[in-house]
Design a protein around this motif. Structure first.
Motif, PDB file in Angstrom:
ATOM      1  N   ASN A  47       1.274 -10.580  -4.442  1.00 32.40           N
ATOM      2  CA  ASN A  47       1.164 -10.754  -2.999  1.00 32.40           C
ATOM      3  C   ASN A  47       1.061 -12.249  -2.700  1.00 32.40           C
ATOM      4  N   TYR A  71       6.665 -10.541   5.075  1.00 35.83           N
ATOM      5  CA  TYR A  71       6.407 -10.445   3.635  1.00 35.83           C
ATOM      6  C   TYR A  71       6.309  -8.986   3.242  1.00 35.83           C
ATOM      7  N   TRP A  74       2.591  -5.075  -0.996  1.00 34.60           N
ATOM      8  CA  TRP A  74       2.308  -5.142  -2.426  1.00 34.60           C
ATOM      9  C   TRP A  74       3.043  -4.059  -3.202  1.00 34.60           C
ATOM     10  N   GLN A  79       8.268  -6.290  -5.521  1.00 31.97           N
ATOM     11  CA  GLN A  79       7.097  -7.117  -5.788  1.00 31.97           C
ATOM     12  C   GLN A  79       6.585  -6.904  -7.209  1.00 31.97           C
ATOM     13  N   PHE A 109       8.439 -11.774  -5.700  1.00 30.05           N
ATOM     14  CA  PHE A 109       8.078 -11.516  -4.308  1.00 30.05           C
ATOM     15  C   PHE A 109       9.284 -11.771  -3.417  1.00 30.05           C
TER      16      PHE A 109
END
Length: 242
Positions: A47, A71, A74, A79, A109
């Motif tokens: 993250n 974004y 998680w 990710q 990410f």
């Protein structure tokens, strides 16, 4: 002016391996009980927390025709990376141990940016979607203090410590999609084309350090130990250069 990091060198991974092995032997020499050595492997969920107001990871200001950076959460396959390496277990007594490790860590990410272009002569706006993907790979040496709650063959445990390491490799890529709004597919993952990809080391720090802690379960018999653990890592060094 771009600040360049000179910490990393081609022979640095070999130096880290030698440092980790030397540390393992030095700790085992002072231990009263036999040291245990094993292999370690697992998955990594990463993250990213933007903290600097002018960081390249800072969310884009939101305007009427532009969305901010989004974004990815998680628990998403994009990710997810992996970790693998060697670990030692150096008992201080029946329930407390020092656990040094030598790990290869992979972090992934992604963040998305979307722009909407409105033309007064065309009632169907153009939508420009971008997906930025980053892959970071590190050699790390965590050292933890572990407490086994029970001295039995089967026991839960908790552990905490710190880690330091070096960036081995970084890759980045950009996928884009430019379509009229009326032609956007129902599946938000369709229509993207890889437009750029390549090394991503230039803007990244070579050194990596932080704290970690977690809990787990282990089963032990004679020299054999098998276990599961979950660790939370908090990186104290910013991954991106100023």
């Amino acid at each position: 002016m771009r600040r360049e990091s000179r910490i990393f060198s081609p022979d640095m991974p070999f130096k880290i391996v030698c440092l980790g092995v030397g540390l393992l032997f030095s700790l085992s020499a002072t231990a009263q009980n036999p040291i245990r050595v094993g292999v370690y492997g697992g998955i990594n969920l990463t993250n990213v927390l933007p903290t600097e107001s002018h960081s390249v990871l800072e969310p884009t200001p939101v305007g009427p025709d532009r969305e901010g950076k989004e974004y990815i959460e998680w628990f998403n396959s994009e990710q997810m990376g992996f970790q693998a390496g060697l670990m030692g277990l150096i008992p201080i007594n029946d329930q407390i141990s020092v656990v040094p490790m030598l790990l290869y860590m992979q972090h992934h990410f992604r963040y998305d940016v979307s722009q909407r272009f409105v033309d007064t002569l065309n009632p169907d706006p153009l939508v420009h979607d971008q997906r930025f993907r980053h892959q970071l790979r590190y050699l790390q040496i965590p050292i933890m203090l572990r407490w086994d709650m029970l001295p039995n063959r089967f026991s839960p445990f908790v552990q905490a410590g710190a880690y330091a390491g070096l960036l081995v490799d970084g890759q980045k890529s950009l996928d884009e999609r430019l379509l009229p709004e009326s032609q956007l597919p129902q599946d938000n993952n369709e229509g993207f084309v890889r437009s750029q990809s390549g090394p991503g080391n230039d803007a990244l720090q070579s050194f990596d350090a932080g704290m970690l802690g977690g809990l787990g379960l282990r089963w032990r018999r004679n020299i054999l130990e098998v276990g599961l653990m979950v660790n939370f890592r908090w990186e104290l060094t910013a991954p991106v250069l100023d």
